[in-house]
Motif scaffolding. Structure first.
Motif, PDB file in Angstrom:
ATOM      1  N   ASP A 537     -33.705   0.793 -24.710  1.00  6.59           N
ATOM      2  CA  ASP A 537     -32.548   0.646 -25.501  1.00  6.59           C
ATOM      3  C   ASP A 537     -31.558  -0.105 -24.533  1.00  6.59           C
ATOM      4  OD1 ASP A 537     -30.868   1.965 -28.182  1.00  6.59           O
ATOM      5  OD2 ASP A 537     -29.764   2.337 -26.213  1.00  6.59           O
ATOM      6  N   MET A 538     -30.756  -0.930 -25.414  1.00  3.05           N
ATOM      7  CA  MET A 538     -29.991  -1.826 -24.334  1.00  3.05           C
ATOM      8  C   MET A 538     -28.713  -0.762 -24.095  1.00  3.05           C
ATOM      9  SD  MET A 538     -27.909  -5.124 -25.700  1.00  3.05           S
ATOM     10  CE  MET A 538     -27.112  -4.259 -27.017  1.00  3.05           C
ATOM     11  N   TYR A 539     -28.215  -0.029 -24.731  1.00  2.00           N
ATOM     12  CA  TYR A 539     -27.015   0.820 -24.419  1.00  2.00           C
ATOM     13  C   TYR A 539     -27.463   1.927 -23.517  1.00  2.00           C
ATOM     14  CZ  TYR A 539     -25.520  -0.929 -29.013  1.00  2.00           C
ATOM     15  OH  TYR A 539     -25.189  -1.728 -30.048  1.00  2.00           O
ATOM     16  N   ILE A 540     -28.386   2.593 -23.357  1.00  2.00           N
ATOM     17  CA  ILE A 540     -29.041   3.295 -22.321  1.00  2.00           C
ATOM     18  C   ILE A 540     -29.016   2.704 -21.068  1.00  2.00           C
ATOM     19  CG2 ILE A 540     -30.985   4.989 -21.707  1.00  2.00           C
ATOM     20  CD1 ILE A 540     -31.402   5.811 -24.253  1.00  2.00           C
ATOM     21  N   ASP A 541     -29.667   1.532 -21.044  1.00  2.00           N
ATOM     22  CA  ASP A 541     -30.001   0.719 -19.729  1.00  2.00           C
ATOM     23  C   ASP A 541     -28.599   0.313 -19.270  1.00  2.00           C
ATOM     24  OD1 ASP A 541     -32.500   0.795 -20.003  1.00  2.00           O
ATOM     25  OD2 ASP A 541     -32.954  -1.165 -20.959  1.00  2.00           O
ATOM     26  N   ALA A 543     -25.794   2.104 -19.434  1.00  2.00           N
ATOM     27  CA  ALA A 543     -25.126   3.325 -18.968  1.00  2.00           C
ATOM     28  C   ALA A 543     -26.007   3.600 -17.833  1.00  2.00           C
ATOM     29  CB  ALA A 543     -25.451   4.373 -19.860  1.00  2.00           C
ATOM     30  N   LEU A 544     -27.427   3.479 -17.470  1.00  2.00           N
ATOM     31  CA  LEU A 544     -28.096   3.602 -16.269  1.00  2.00           C
ATOM     32  C   LEU A 544     -27.580   2.836 -15.146  1.00  2.00           C
ATOM     33  CD1 LEU A 544     -31.734   4.081 -17.580  1.00  2.00           C
ATOM     34  CD2 LEU A 544     -30.279   5.828 -16.427  1.00  2.00           C
ATOM     35  N   ILE A 545     -27.232   1.565 -15.588  1.00  2.00           N
ATOM     36  CA  ILE A 545     -26.642   0.401 -14.428  1.00  2.00           C
ATOM     37  C   ILE A 545     -25.347   1.072 -13.955  1.00  2.00           C
ATOM     38  CG2 ILE A 545     -25.886  -1.726 -14.164  1.00  2.00           C
ATOM     39  CD1 ILE A 545     -27.632  -2.937 -16.453  1.00  2.00           C
ATOM     40  N   ASP A 546     -24.588   1.513 -14.857  1.00  2.00           N
ATOM     41  CA  ASP A 546     -23.214   2.288 -14.488  1.00  2.00           C
ATOM     42  C   ASP A 546     -23.314   3.582 -13.664  1.00  2.00           C
ATOM     43  OD1 ASP A 546     -20.277   2.348 -15.016  1.00  2.00           O
ATOM     44  OD2 ASP A 546     -20.829   4.070 -15.674  1.00  2.00           O
ATOM     45  N   MET A 547     -24.298   4.244 -14.179  1.00  2.00           N
ATOM     46  CA  MET A 547     -24.731   5.461 -13.417  1.00  2.00           C
ATOM     47  C   MET A 547     -25.054   5.129 -11.858  1.00  2.00           C
ATOM     48  SD  MET A 547     -27.146   7.822 -12.376  1.00  2.00           S
ATOM     49  CE  MET A 547     -28.639   7.526 -13.632  1.00  2.00           C
ATOM     50  N   TYR A 548     -26.044   4.329 -11.733  1.00  2.00           N
ATOM     51  CA  TYR A 548     -26.651   4.173 -10.265  1.00  2.00           C
ATOM     52  C   TYR A 548     -25.551   3.379  -9.337  1.00  2.00           C
ATOM     53  CZ  TYR A 548     -31.436   5.442 -11.835  1.00  2.00           C
ATOM     54  OH  TYR A 548     -32.649   6.079 -11.999  1.00  2.00           O
ATOM     55  N   ALA A 549     -24.811   2.501 -10.086  1.00  2.00           N
ATOM     56  CA  ALA A 549     -23.706   1.768  -9.240  1.00  2.00           C
ATOM     57  C   ALA A 549     -22.622   2.877  -8.875  1.00  2.00           C
ATOM     58  CB  ALA A 549     -23.369   0.753 -10.303  1.00  2.00           C
ATOM     59  N   LYS A 550     -22.091   3.729  -9.712  1.00  2.00           N
ATOM     60  CA  LYS A 550     -21.219   4.701  -9.499  1.00  2.00           C
ATOM     61  C   LYS A 550     -21.738   5.747  -8.347  1.00  2.00           C
ATOM     62  CE  LYS A 550     -18.342   4.327 -13.258  1.00  2.00           C
ATOM     63  NZ  LYS A 550     -17.718   4.987 -14.624  1.00  2.00           N
ATOM     64  N   CYS A 551     -23.066   5.928  -8.394  1.00  2.00           N
ATOM     65  CA  CYS A 551     -23.606   6.817  -7.353  1.00  2.00           C
ATOM     66  C   CYS A 551     -24.276   5.924  -6.280  1.00  2.00           C
ATOM     67  CB  CYS A 551     -24.900   7.481  -8.198  1.00  2.00           C
ATOM     68  SG  CYS A 551     -24.201   8.701  -9.336  1.00  2.00           S
ATOM     69  N   GLY A 552     -23.841   4.767  -5.987  1.00  2.00           N
ATOM     70  CA  GLY A 552     -24.186   4.268  -4.744  1.00  2.00           C
ATOM     71  C   GLY A 552     -25.453   3.731  -4.878  1.00  2.00           C
ATOM     72  N   VAL A 569     -22.826  -8.782 -23.574  1.00  2.00           N
ATOM     73  CA  VAL A 569     -21.814  -8.831 -22.642  1.00  2.00           C
ATOM     74  C   VAL A 569     -21.461  -7.509 -22.001  1.00  2.00           C
ATOM     75  CG1 VAL A 569     -20.057  -8.466 -24.630  1.00  2.00           C
ATOM     76  CG2 VAL A 569     -19.443  -9.940 -22.717  1.00  2.00           C
ATOM     77  N   VAL A 570     -21.711  -6.550 -22.704  1.00  2.00           N
ATOM     78  CA  VAL A 570     -21.300  -5.233 -22.005  1.00  2.00           C
ATOM     79  C   VAL A 570     -22.290  -4.989 -20.697  1.00  2.00           C
ATOM     80  CG1 VAL A 570     -21.226  -2.871 -22.172  1.00  2.00           C
ATOM     81  CG2 VAL A 570     -20.512  -4.199 -24.116  1.00  2.00           C
ATOM     82  N   SER A 571     -23.596  -5.225 -20.836  1.00  2.00           N
ATOM     83  CA  SER A 571     -24.516  -5.350 -19.671  1.00  2.00           C
ATOM     84  C   SER A 571     -24.070  -6.160 -18.741  1.00  2.00           C
ATOM     85  CB  SER A 571     -25.966  -5.568 -20.288  1.00  2.00           C
ATOM     86  OG  SER A 571     -26.142  -4.969 -21.625  1.00  2.00           O
ATOM     87  N   GLY A 599     -25.495 -18.320 -21.878  1.00  2.00           N
ATOM     88  CA  GLY A 599     -25.089 -18.276 -23.161  1.00  2.00           C
ATOM     89  C   GLY A 599     -24.084 -17.211 -23.709  1.00  2.00           C
ATOM     90  N   ILE A 600     -23.925 -16.378 -22.802  1.00  2.00           N
ATOM     91  CA  ILE A 600     -23.069 -15.095 -23.040  1.00  2.00           C
ATOM     92  C   ILE A 600     -21.674 -15.367 -22.740  1.00  2.00           C
ATOM     93  CG2 ILE A 600     -22.712 -12.611 -22.604  1.00  2.00           C
ATOM     94  CD1 ILE A 600     -25.416 -13.166 -23.939  1.00  2.00           C
ATOM     95  N   ARG A 601     -20.762 -15.188 -23.975  1.00  2.00           N
ATOM     96  CA  ARG A 601     -19.373 -15.521 -23.855  1.00  2.00           C
ATOM     97  C   ARG A 601     -18.661 -14.266 -23.002  1.00  2.00           C
ATOM     98  NH1 ARG A 601     -15.787 -19.337 -25.577  1.00  2.00           N
ATOM     99  NH2 ARG A 601     -13.583 -18.592 -25.943  1.00  2.00           N
ATOM    100  N   PRO A 602     -17.890 -14.261 -22.077  1.00  2.00           N
ATOM    101  CA  PRO A 602     -17.207 -13.378 -21.354  1.00  2.00           C
ATOM    102  C   PRO A 602     -16.184 -12.795 -22.312  1.00  2.00           C
ATOM    103  CG  PRO A 602     -16.772 -15.121 -20.110  1.00  2.00           C
ATOM    104  CD  PRO A 602     -17.801 -15.450 -20.992  1.00  2.00           C
ATOM    105  N   ASN A 603     -15.706 -11.550 -22.077  1.00  3.25           N
ATOM    106  CA  ASN A 603     -14.680 -10.992 -22.880  1.00  3.25           C
ATOM    107  C   ASN A 603     -13.564 -10.326 -21.875  1.00  3.25           C
ATOM    108  OD1 ASN A 603     -15.954  -8.575 -21.853  1.00  3.25           O
ATOM    109  ND2 ASN A 603     -16.650  -7.582 -23.952  1.00  3.25           N
ATOM    110  N   THR A 604     -12.689  -9.663 -22.415  1.00  2.00           N
ATOM    111  CA  THR A 604     -11.432  -9.374 -21.700  1.00  2.00           C
ATOM    112  C   THR A 604     -11.899  -8.118 -20.509  1.00  2.00           C
ATOM    113  OG1 THR A 604     -11.146  -7.293 -23.168  1.00  2.00           O
ATOM    114  CG2 THR A 604      -9.712  -9.646 -23.613  1.00  2.00           C
TER     115      THR A 604
END
Length: 790
Positions: A537-541, A543-552, A569-571, A599-604
Motif C-alpha cells: 500500500d502506497m500510503y503505508i509505505d 508512513a514507514l519512510i517517515d517513521m524510519y527517518a524520524k527514528c534515525g 508526490v507525497v512519497s 514525471g512527478i510534479r513537486p507541490n508546496t
C-alpha cells in the motif's frame, strides 16, 4: 338467458354492454342473479366502474357469489378500502359467506398494509371451516409474506394439506423479498427434493436469491436446471437470469443471455444497463442505452435512473442533462419520482450545486434519500452550514432521518467544531434508540475533531458493535489530538484480542510510532504486515519512510522507498524531507531531481522540505535557487511557510538585512513563525541591534505560539535586558501560555519510559531520589576524609 351469456362473452365495448343492460331491464331478466353478476363483472372490466356498483346496489338480495364478485372487482380496480367496507357490510347483513370472497379481502389487507384486520379475517376463515381451502391458504400465505410476517407465512405453509407450485413459489418469494434469500434457497432445495413441479415463477425467486447472495456456482447450476427442464428463457425469467449473473459479477454470462434473446423488451434492456452500472462498466451502460434507443424500445424510469447514475460516475454532465430533458418532455417518471435522487447525484458529482438544489426543489416526492444526497454533497463541498440548515428544514417538514442522514450531519458538526448540535443529535439518538455502527463511528469522529476525547471514549465503550472501522476511528482521532501513546495502547488492545485489522489500522499505528520514536515497535508492526500477507500500500509505505527517518534509520527508509511499486508526490516529498532531517542536503537535492525526471510534479510540501533541508545545512545559494524555481519553473506561489524557510535560511547564514527585506516584500501578512526565524538568526549571530530596530514590529505581533515568546524572552535575557524579558513573560502569563517542556524517552525491556524537567510522575522517581541522596552523602564524606588527610 343463455343467449345473453353469449352476448356478454362477445361484448367488447362499454356501449354494447349498455345496450345489453337495457335489454335485460326490458325483458325483466335484470333481477336474475347470474345476469346481474355477469353485468357487474363486465362493467368492472370495461367501465364505467360506477355502473358496476350501481347494478349491485339496486339488487335486493345479492347471494354470496355476487358479493364475492363485487369485492373482487373493487380489488381489481385498486379500491382496496372500499372492498373491505363491502366485506364489513356483507358480515353486517349476515349474508352467507363462501371461500370465494376471502382471497380478494386478503389481497386488499395486504395492499393497504392492515395486518391486524388480515389476522381477524384469518380467524374468521378458521371459524368458518375454510382453513383447508387451497386457494384461501395460498392467499393467506401471500398476505403474510408481503407484510413481512414470515413466521406466520411459514405456519400457514406448514399446515397446508396440499402444496402445489403456486404455494411453493409464494413461500420462496416471501423469504427472498424480505431479505432472507438464504432461507428462500433452502426451501427451494426442499421443493426439488420433494419432486414438486417447478415453473418459471419459482425460478424467478430462486434466481433473485442467487443474485442477492452472489452465489455464482449455484447460479450456474440454476441456469443449467432451466436448460435441462426446457423452461423457456423468455420474458421475466430471461431478465431475472441476466440480473442474477450481473449481481454475481459474471458479465460475460449476462451479455451472452442478453445477446441470445430473440425479443428484447424494456425490462431486459434495463436489466443489462443496470448490470453494467452495478459492476462499474459505466461506458458500456451508456453504449447499451444508445443501442436501446436505436431499437425503438421505450425506456422506463428505472432505465433512465441507471443511465443517469452512470453519467454521474463518469462526470458526463452533457449526456445527463440530455436525459433530464427527455424525462421532462415525456413525463416518464411522474408517479414514482425515481429520477429525483439520481439527478441530484448527477449535478452534485459534476459540481453543479445550484442545479442540484433546483432539482430538489421541484421534486414532488422528497424522500429521505433525496435529502441525504443534498446534505452529504453540501458537506463534502465544505458548505457545512448549508448542510446543517437543510437538516433542520428536513425535520421541520416531518421527514424522519435515517442512519445516513445522521452520519452526514454529525460529520458536518465535527468539521466546523459544532459540538453543541452534535451532542443534541447524540441525545436524540439515545432517547429514540435509533443507532447503527455507521452513526456511532461518526459520533466518535465528531467528538475527536471537537477535542472531546472523553465523550469519544464513552461512545466507543457504549458501542454495541465494534468493527474495525470503529477502532480505527478512535485511534485516528487520538492521533489527531496528539495522543499517540493512547493510540498505541488501543492498537495493542486490538492485537491482544486478535481483532480484525486493515490497512488503516496499521497506518495509524505506524504514524503513532513515528510521533513517539518507537523504532522497535515500528519494526514489529512492519514485520507483522509482511508476515500477514497484507498487500503493498502506497500510503503505508510512505508512513514507514517517515517513521524510519524520524527514528534515525535512514537506510531502511530508503529501502522501503526503493521497494515501492507506486510512488506519489507525497512519497517523494517524505523521502526528500528525511534526507533534509538528517542534514544530507546533497542527497535531498538529488532526490528532487530524480522526482522531476520521473514525471512527478513537486507541490508546496516538496518545496518546503527542500528549503528546510537547505536551511538546516546552511546551503544559501541552493535554497535561493529552489525558492525562485517555485514560481518561475512550476507556477507555485510561495506561502507563509515557504517565506519562513527562506527567512530562516538567510538568517542562519548571517544575511539578516536580506531576511528583513524578504519580510518587507511579502504580499501577505507576516505571521509569528516568520518573525521567529529572523529572531533566531539574531540570537545565533548576537545581533541585538537588528532586534532593537524591529522591536515595535515584534511587540505588535498577536499570536498564541509559546515558542515565539520563549525565543524572544530568552534572547532578551541573553542580552541582559531583564525588563523586556519580564514583559514578555508577563504577556505569556496573561494569555495563559506555558512553555512546552522538553522530554526524554528511553526504551527498557520493550517498555518506553518518559522523563521531563521537574517530572515526578514516574513510578520509580522515589527510588531515584534515594539513590541520588545516597550518592551525594557518600561523596561529601569522601571529601571530608580527604580534607582531614591533608
Amino acid at each position: 338467458m343463455t343467449l345473453y351469456m353469449r352476448l356478454f362473452r362477445a361484448c367488447s365495448t362499454s356501449t354494447t354492454l349498455t345496450q345489453i343492460h337495457g335489454h335485460l331491464i326490458v325483458t325483466g331478466l335484470y333481477m336474475d342473479p347470474l345476469a346481474s353478476t355477469k353485468l357487474i363483472e363486465s362493467y368492472a372490466q370495461m367501465g364505467p366502474f360506477e355502473s358496476s356498483r350501481l347494478v349491485f346496489d339496486h339488487f335486493q338480495n345479492p347471494d354470496s357469489f355476487m358479493w364475492g364478485v363485487i369485492v373482487k372487482c373493487h380489488v381489481w380496480n385498486g379500491f382496496f378500502q372500499e372492498s373491505i367496507s363491502l366485506y364489513h357490510r356483507m358480515i353486517y347483513k349476515s349474508a352467507q359467506i363462501s371461500s370465494f370472497i376471502y382471497p380478494s379481502v386478503l389481497r386488499a389487507c395486504s395492499a393497504i398494509g392492515d395486518l391486524g384486520f388480515g389476522q381477524k379475517v384469518h380467524g374468521r376463515i378458521i371459524k368458518s371451516g375454510f382453513v383447508s381451502d387451497f386457494v384461501t391458504d395460498t392467499s393467506l400465505l401471500n398476505m403474510y409474506g408481503e407484510m413481512g410476517r414470515l413466521d406466520s407465512a411459514r405456519k400457514v405453509f406448514d399446515y397446508m394439506s396440499v402444496r402445489d407450485v403456486v404455494s411453493w413459489s409464494s413461500i420462496i418469494s416471501s423469504y427472498v423479498q424480505n431479505g432472507r434469500a438464504s432461507q428462500g434457497l433452502h426451501i427451494f432445495g426442499q421443493m426439488m427434493m420433494e419432486s414438486s413441479e417447478i415453473d418459471e415463477v419459482t425460478m424467478l425467486s430462486a434466481a433473485e436469491a442467487c443474485g442477492e447472495l452472489g452465489l455464482w456456482r449455484l447460479a450456474r447450476s440454476l441456469h443449467g436446471f432451466v436448460l435441462r427442464r426446457n423452461i423457456q428463457i423468455v420474458g421475466a425469467l430471461g431478465t431475472s437470469l441476466v440480473a442474477m449473473y450481473g449481481k454475481c459479477g459474471d458479465m460475460c454470462s449476462s451479455e451472452g443471455l442478453f445477446t441470445q434473446a430473440a425479443f428484447k423488451n424494456t425490462s431486459l434492456w434495463t436489466a443489462m444497463i443496470s448490470c453494467y452500472h452495478q459492476n462499474g462498466c459505466y461506458h458500456e451502460a451508456l453504449r447499451t442505452f444508445v443501442e436501446m434507443q436505436g431499437s425503438n424500445v421505450e425506456p422506463n424510469a428505472v432505465t433512465l435512473m441507471s443511465t443517469v447514475c452512470s453519467c454521474s460516475r463518469l462526470g458526463r454532465l452533457k449526456e445527463g442533462k440530455s436525459i433530464h430533458g427527455f424525462v421532462i418532455r415525456t413525463a416518464v417518471d411522474t408517479e414514482n419520482d425515481l429520477m429525483g435522487p439520481a439527478l441530484i447525484d448527477l449535478y452534485a458529482n459534476c459540481g453543479k450545486l445550484k442545479e442540484c438544489h433546483k432539482v430538489f426543489e421541484v421534486t414532488q416526492d422528497r424522500r429521505v434519500v433525496s435529502w441525504n444526497l443534498l446534505i452529504s454533497n453540501y458537506a463534502r463541498e465544505g458548505m457545512t452550514i448549508e448542510a446543517i440548515k437543510l437538516f433542520k428544514q428536513m425535520l421541520v417538514e416531518g421527514i424522519q432521518p435515517d442512519s445516513f442522514t445522521l452520519s452526514s450531519v454529525i460529520s458536518a458538526c465535527g468539521d466546523i467544531g459544532f459540538s453543541l448540535l452534535g451532542c443534541q443529535i447524540h441525545g436524540s439518538i439515545l432517547k429514540t434508540g435509533f443507532s447503527s455502527e455507521f452513526v456511532q463511528n461518526s459520533l466518535i469522529d465528531m467528538y475527536c475533531k471537537c477535542g472531546l476525547l472523553g465523550s469519544a471514549h464513552m461512545t466507543f465503550d457504549d458501542a454495541k458493535q465494534r468493527g474495525v472501522v470503529t477502532w480505527n476511528t478512535l485511534i485516528t482521532g487520538l492521533l489527531q489530538n496528539g495522543k499517540s501513546e493512547e493510540a498505541m495502547a488501543l492498537f495493542s488492545e486490538m492485537y491482544a484480542y486478535a481483532l480484525e485489522m486493515d490497512e488503516v489500522t496499521f497506518l495509524s499505528a505506524i504514524q503513532a510510532c513515528s510521533n513517539l520514536g518507537y523504532i522497535r515497535k515500528g519494526k514489529w508492526i512492519h514485520h507483522k504486515m509482511i508476515t500477514s500477507g497484507m498487500r503493498k500500500d502506497m500510503y503505508i509505505d510512505t508512513a514507514l519512510i517517515d517513521m524510519y527517518a524520524k527514528c534515525g534509520e535512514l537506510q531502511i527508509a530508503r529501502k522501503v522507498f526503493d521497494s515501492m511499486l507506486e510512488r506519489s508526490v507525497v512519497s517523494w516529498s517524505t523521502l526528500l524531507g528525511a534526507y533534509g532531517m538528517h542534514g544530507q542536503v546533497d542527497a535531498a537535492i538529488l532526490v528532487f531531481k530524480e522526482m522531476v525526471e520521473s514525471g512527478i510534479r513537486p507541490n508546496t510540501i516538496t518545496f518546503m522540505n527542500i528549503l528546510s533541508a537547505c536551511s538546516h545545512a546552511g546551503n544559501l545559494e541552493e535554497g535561493k535557487k529552489f525558492f525562485n524555481s517555485m514560481r518561475n519553473d512550476f507556477g507555485i506561489e510561495p506561502n507563509s511557510e515557504h517565506y519562513a524557510c527562506l527567512v530562516d535560511l538567510l538568517s542562519r547564514a548571517g544575511d539578516l538585512n536580506g531576511a528583513y527585506s524578504v519580510i518587507l516584500s511579502m504580499p501577505s501578512p507576516v505571521d509569528a513563525s516568520i518573525w521567529a526565524a529572523l529572531v533566531n538568526g539574531c540570537r545565533i549571530h548576537q545581533r541585538m541591534d537588528v532586534i532593537n530596530s524591529i522591536r515595535e514590529s515584534l511587540l505588535n505581533i498577536r499570536t498564541d505560539d509559546t515558542g515565539y515568546y520563549t525565543l524572544l524572552s530568552n534572547l532578551y535575557a541573553g542580552g541582559g535586558e531583564w525588563g523586556k524579558f519580564r514583559m514578555i513573560r508577563s504577556t505569556m502569563k496573561r494569555k495563559g501560555l506555558e512553555k512546552v517542556q522538553g522530554c526524554s524517552m528511553i526504551e527498557i525491556d520493550k517498555k518506553i519510559h518518559k522523563f521531563g524537567a521537574n517530572d515526578k510522575s514516574h513510578l520509580q522517581i522515589k527510588g531515584c531520589n534515594l539513590l541520588a541522596n545516597f550518592l551525594s552523602s557518600g561523596l561529601s564524606k569522601i571529601v571530608e576524609l580527604d580534607a582531614s588527610v591533608i
